[in-house]
Design a protein around this motif. Sequence first.
Motif, PDB file in Angstrom:
ATOM      1  N   ILE A 175       0.834  -1.202   0.000  1.00  0.00           N
ATOM      2  CA  ILE A 175       0.000   0.000   0.000  1.00  0.00           C
ATOM      3  C   ILE A 175       0.870   1.253   0.000  1.00  0.00           C
ATOM      4  CG2 ILE A 175      -1.624   1.368   1.367  1.00  0.00           C
ATOM      5  CD1 ILE A 175      -2.884  -1.250   2.304  1.00  0.00           C
ATOM      6  N   LYS A 176       1.894   1.260   0.827  1.00  0.00           N
ATOM      7  CA  LYS A 176       2.750   2.436   0.973  1.00  0.00           C
ATOM      8  C   LYS A 176       3.642   2.657  -0.234  1.00  0.00           C
ATOM      9  CE  LYS A 176       6.363   4.423   3.917  1.00  0.00           C
ATOM     10  NZ  LYS A 176       7.199   4.229   5.130  1.00  0.00           N
ATOM     11  N   ASN A 177       4.292   1.597  -0.699  1.00  0.00           N
ATOM     12  CA  ASN A 177       5.330   1.753  -1.715  1.00  0.00           C
ATOM     13  C   ASN A 177       4.871   1.473  -3.145  1.00  0.00           C
ATOM     14  OD1 ASN A 177       7.714   2.324   0.072  1.00  0.00           O
ATOM     15  ND2 ASN A 177       7.120   0.339   0.900  1.00  0.00           N
ATOM     16  N   TRP A 178       3.874   0.622  -3.297  1.00  0.00           N
ATOM     17  CA  TRP A 178       3.427   0.261  -4.646  1.00  0.00           C
ATOM     18  C   TRP A 178       2.071   0.864  -4.991  1.00  0.00           C
ATOM     19  CZ3 TRP A 178       4.473  -5.685  -3.838  1.00  0.00           C
ATOM     20  CH2 TRP A 178       5.868  -5.897  -3.731  1.00  0.00           C
ATOM     21  N   LYS A 179       1.440   1.520  -4.007  1.00  0.00           N
ATOM     22  CA  LYS A 179       0.110   2.105  -4.210  1.00  0.00           C
ATOM     23  C   LYS A 179      -0.860   1.061  -4.759  1.00  0.00           C
ATOM     24  CE  LYS A 179       2.182   5.766  -2.923  1.00  0.00           C
ATOM     25  NZ  LYS A 179       2.177   6.086  -1.471  1.00  0.00           N
ATOM     26  N   ILE A 180      -0.847  -0.101  -4.151  1.00  0.00           N
ATOM     27  CA  ILE A 180      -1.670  -1.225  -4.587  1.00  0.00           C
ATOM     28  C   ILE A 180      -3.147  -0.837  -4.518  1.00  0.00           C
ATOM     29  CG2 ILE A 180      -2.189  -2.510  -2.461  1.00  0.00           C
ATOM     30  CD1 ILE A 180      -0.339  -4.034  -5.432  1.00  0.00           C
ATOM     31  N   ASP A 181      -3.943  -1.350  -5.438  1.00  0.00           N
ATOM     32  CA  ASP A 181      -5.350  -0.950  -5.546  1.00  0.00           C
ATOM     33  C   ASP A 181      -6.310  -1.830  -4.754  1.00  0.00           C
ATOM     34  OD1 ASP A 181      -5.091   1.196  -7.676  1.00  0.00           O
ATOM     35  OD2 ASP A 181      -4.200  -0.491  -8.733  1.00  0.00           O
ATOM     36  N   GLY A 182      -5.868  -3.013  -4.358  1.00  0.00           N
ATOM     37  CA  GLY A 182      -6.770  -3.918  -3.648  1.00  0.00           C
ATOM     38  C   GLY A 182      -6.026  -5.092  -3.056  1.00  0.00           C
ATOM     39  N   ILE A 183      -6.733  -5.841  -2.226  1.00  0.00           N
ATOM     40  CA  ILE A 183      -6.181  -7.023  -1.561  1.00  0.00           C
ATOM     41  C   ILE A 183      -7.114  -8.200  -1.805  1.00  0.00           C
ATOM     42  CG2 ILE A 183      -5.370  -8.008   0.623  1.00  0.00           C
ATOM     43  CD1 ILE A 183      -3.920  -5.418  -0.172  1.00  0.00           C
ATOM     44  N   THR A 184      -6.548  -9.369  -2.124  1.00  0.00           N
ATOM     45  CA  THR A 184      -7.343 -10.595  -2.186  1.00  0.00           C
ATOM     46  C   THR A 184      -6.769 -11.587  -1.182  1.00  0.00           C
ATOM     47  OG1 THR A 184      -5.979 -11.409  -4.031  1.00  0.00           O
ATOM     48  CG2 THR A 184      -8.062 -10.324  -4.586  1.00  0.00           C
ATOM     49  N   THR A 185      -7.654 -12.279  -0.502  1.00  0.00           N
ATOM     50  CA  THR A 185      -7.225 -13.269   0.489  1.00  0.00           C
ATOM     51  C   THR A 185      -7.995 -14.564   0.264  1.00  0.00           C
ATOM     52  OG1 THR A 185      -8.908 -12.664   2.117  1.00  0.00           O
ATOM     53  CG2 THR A 185      -6.848 -11.433   2.170  1.00  0.00           C
ATOM     54  N   ASN A 186      -7.577 -15.592   0.948  1.00  0.00           N
ATOM     55  CA  ASN A 186      -8.299 -16.866   0.976  1.00  0.00           C
ATOM     56  C   ASN A 186      -7.863 -17.618   2.221  1.00  0.00           C
ATOM     57  OD1 ASN A 186      -5.887 -18.406   0.381  1.00  0.00           O
ATOM     58  ND2 ASN A 186      -6.119 -17.848  -1.769  1.00  0.00           N
ATOM     59  N   PRO A 187      -8.509 -18.725   2.555  1.00  0.00           N
ATOM     60  CA  PRO A 187      -8.149 -19.452   3.773  1.00  0.00           C
ATOM     61  C   PRO A 187      -6.681 -19.893   3.820  1.00  0.00           C
ATOM     62  CG  PRO A 187     -10.287 -20.165   3.012  1.00  0.00           C
ATOM     63  CD  PRO A 187      -9.741 -19.268   1.943  1.00  0.00           C
ATOM     64  N   LYS A 188      -6.114 -20.233   2.675  1.00  0.00           N
ATOM     65  CA  LYS A 188      -4.707 -20.658   2.654  1.00  0.00           C
ATOM     66  C   LYS A 188      -3.786 -19.497   3.019  1.00  0.00           C
ATOM     67  CE  LYS A 188      -1.279 -23.119  -0.101  1.00  0.00           C
ATOM     68  NZ  LYS A 188      -0.975 -23.752  -1.415  1.00  0.00           N
ATOM     69  N   HIS A 189      -4.109 -18.301   2.519  1.00  0.00           N
ATOM     70  CA  HIS A 189      -3.301 -17.129   2.867  1.00  0.00           C
ATOM     71  C   HIS A 189      -3.402 -16.821   4.358  1.00  0.00           C
ATOM     72  CE1 HIS A 189      -2.174 -16.467  -1.156  1.00  0.00           C
ATOM     73  NE2 HIS A 189      -3.249 -15.826  -1.580  1.00  0.00           N
ATOM     74  N   LEU A 190      -4.594 -16.950   4.911  1.00  0.00           N
ATOM     75  CA  LEU A 190      -4.768 -16.715   6.342  1.00  0.00           C
ATOM     76  C   LEU A 190      -3.959 -17.722   7.154  1.00  0.00           C
ATOM     77  CD1 LEU A 190      -8.600 -16.006   6.468  1.00  0.00           C
ATOM     78  CD2 LEU A 190      -6.775 -14.350   6.863  1.00  0.00           C
ATOM     79  N   MET A 191      -3.958 -18.976   6.726  1.00  0.00           N
ATOM     80  CA  MET A 191      -3.178 -20.012   7.404  1.00  0.00           C
ATOM     81  C   MET A 191      -1.695 -19.675   7.362  1.00  0.00           C
ATOM     82  SD  MET A 191      -2.849 -24.083   6.498  1.00  0.00           S
ATOM     83  CE  MET A 191      -1.938 -23.727   4.981  1.00  0.00           C
ATOM     84  N   THR A 192      -1.208 -19.245   6.180  1.00  0.00           N
ATOM     85  CA  THR A 192       0.194 -18.883   6.027  1.00  0.00           C
ATOM     86  C   THR A 192       0.564 -17.706   6.919  1.00  0.00           C
ATOM     87  OG1 THR A 192       0.181 -19.649   3.732  1.00  0.00           O
ATOM     88  CG2 THR A 192       1.955 -18.166   4.372  1.00  0.00           C
ATOM     89  N   ALA A 193      -0.376 -16.771   7.056  1.00  0.00           N
ATOM     90  CA  ALA A 193      -0.133 -15.594   7.890  1.00  0.00           C
ATOM     91  C   ALA A 193      -0.323 -15.882   9.371  1.00  0.00           C
ATOM     92  CB  ALA A 193      -1.056 -14.457   7.468  1.00  0.00           C
ATOM     93  N   GLY A 194      -0.865 -17.062   9.686  1.00  0.00           N
ATOM     94  CA  GLY A 194      -1.067 -17.449  11.078  1.00  0.00           C
ATOM     95  C   GLY A 194      -2.191 -16.692  11.762  1.00  0.00           C
ATOM     96  N   MET A 195      -3.256 -16.400  10.998  1.00  0.00           N
ATOM     97  CA  MET A 195      -4.374 -15.643  11.558  1.00  0.00           C
ATOM     98  C   MET A 195      -5.706 -16.279  11.219  1.00  0.00           C
ATOM     99  SD  MET A 195      -3.598 -11.562  11.129  1.00  0.00           S
ATOM    100  CE  MET A 195      -3.082 -11.683   9.431  1.00  0.00           C
ATOM    101  N   LYS A 196      -6.649 -16.123  12.141  1.00  0.00           N
ATOM    102  CA  LYS A 196      -8.033 -16.474  11.857  1.00  0.00           C
ATOM    103  C   LYS A 196      -8.697 -15.278  11.174  1.00  0.00           C
ATOM    104  CE  LYS A 196      -8.552 -19.757  15.686  1.00  0.00           C
ATOM    105  NZ  LYS A 196      -9.332 -20.112  16.894  1.00  0.00           N
ATOM    106  N   MET A 197      -9.830 -15.532  10.549  1.00  0.00           N
ATOM    107  CA  MET A 197     -10.525 -14.488   9.809  1.00  0.00           C
ATOM    108  C   MET A 197     -10.841 -13.279  10.676  1.00  0.00           C
ATOM    109  SD  MET A 197     -11.951 -13.512   6.871  1.00  0.00           S
ATOM    110  CE  MET A 197     -12.649 -14.812   5.841  1.00  0.00           C
ATOM    111  N   ASP A 198     -11.356 -13.502  11.886  1.00  0.00           N
ATOM    112  CA  ASP A 198     -11.741 -12.399  12.762  1.00  0.00           C
ATOM    113  C   ASP A 198     -10.551 -11.490  13.078  1.00  0.00           C
ATOM    114  OD1 ASP A 198     -14.271 -13.387  12.769  1.00  0.00           O
ATOM    115  OD2 ASP A 198     -14.180 -14.260  14.781  1.00  0.00           O
TER     116      ASP A 198
END
Length: 218
Positions: free
Chosen positions: A17-40
Amino acid sequence: MLFFLDSAKLDEIEYAIKNWKIDGITTNPKHLMTAGMKMDEFIKKIKPMVEGTHITVSLEIDPHLQDPEKMIEQARNLATLSENFVIKIPATEPGFIALEKLAKENVKVNMTLIFNVLQALQAAKLGAYYISPFVGWKEERGDFDKDFIATIVKAVKNYGFKSKILIAAVRNLKHFEEAALAGADIITAGFEVYKRGFENPYVKLGLEIFCDAWQKIQ
C-alpha cells in the motif's frame, strides 16, 4: 489495469500500500493459514488499514458451506463490517444461487474459482462485482491454455456486463502480459511476483554498467 496483492500477511500489505500504491487485496483461507491468523483477527487488523481509501479487500466465506442461505448469511455479515469488503463466493451451483440474491442486495461479490467461460458468463449475468479466473492452478496441473485469459475477457466484455475481470492465481510476469493484452480489468499476484517484476535483473545489470562509467568520468 488495477494491481491487487494476493496475501494476508499484514507486513506485505502495508508495504504494498505504501510503496506500490496497490489498488486492492485478495485473500483466501490458505493465505490466512500462512499468515497465522483467523478471519476475525485479520478483519480487525485490515479494516483500519483500508477504510477511507479506494482499496477493496476480498474475503472468502467458509469453503465448507454448501447451502446457499448459509452462504448468503455469512456474506451479509462480512459485508456489513466495511464498505471496502468484497465477499468471495465459489463458482458452484449453490454459489451462483447465493450470488443472485446478494447482488440484488448490493453486496459486492467476488465470484472465485472460475475455470471456464460458462462460469464467467453466469457470474456476470447474476451481477458479480468481480469475476476471478484462476490461471496458475490450471498450468501447474498440465492444463495449459494460452488463450484462457483472452477467451474469458472477450466472452464477458462481448455482452457489456458490468462485472470486473480479476485475473487470479498469477504465478509469473507472462500472466501479467497476457492479462494486460487481453484487456483484463484487474490482476492479483503474490508479493514475490511483484518483487521479481520490479527488480528486473536487466535493470541491475544496467545500473552496474552505468555506475562503472560514472566512476570513470568523475
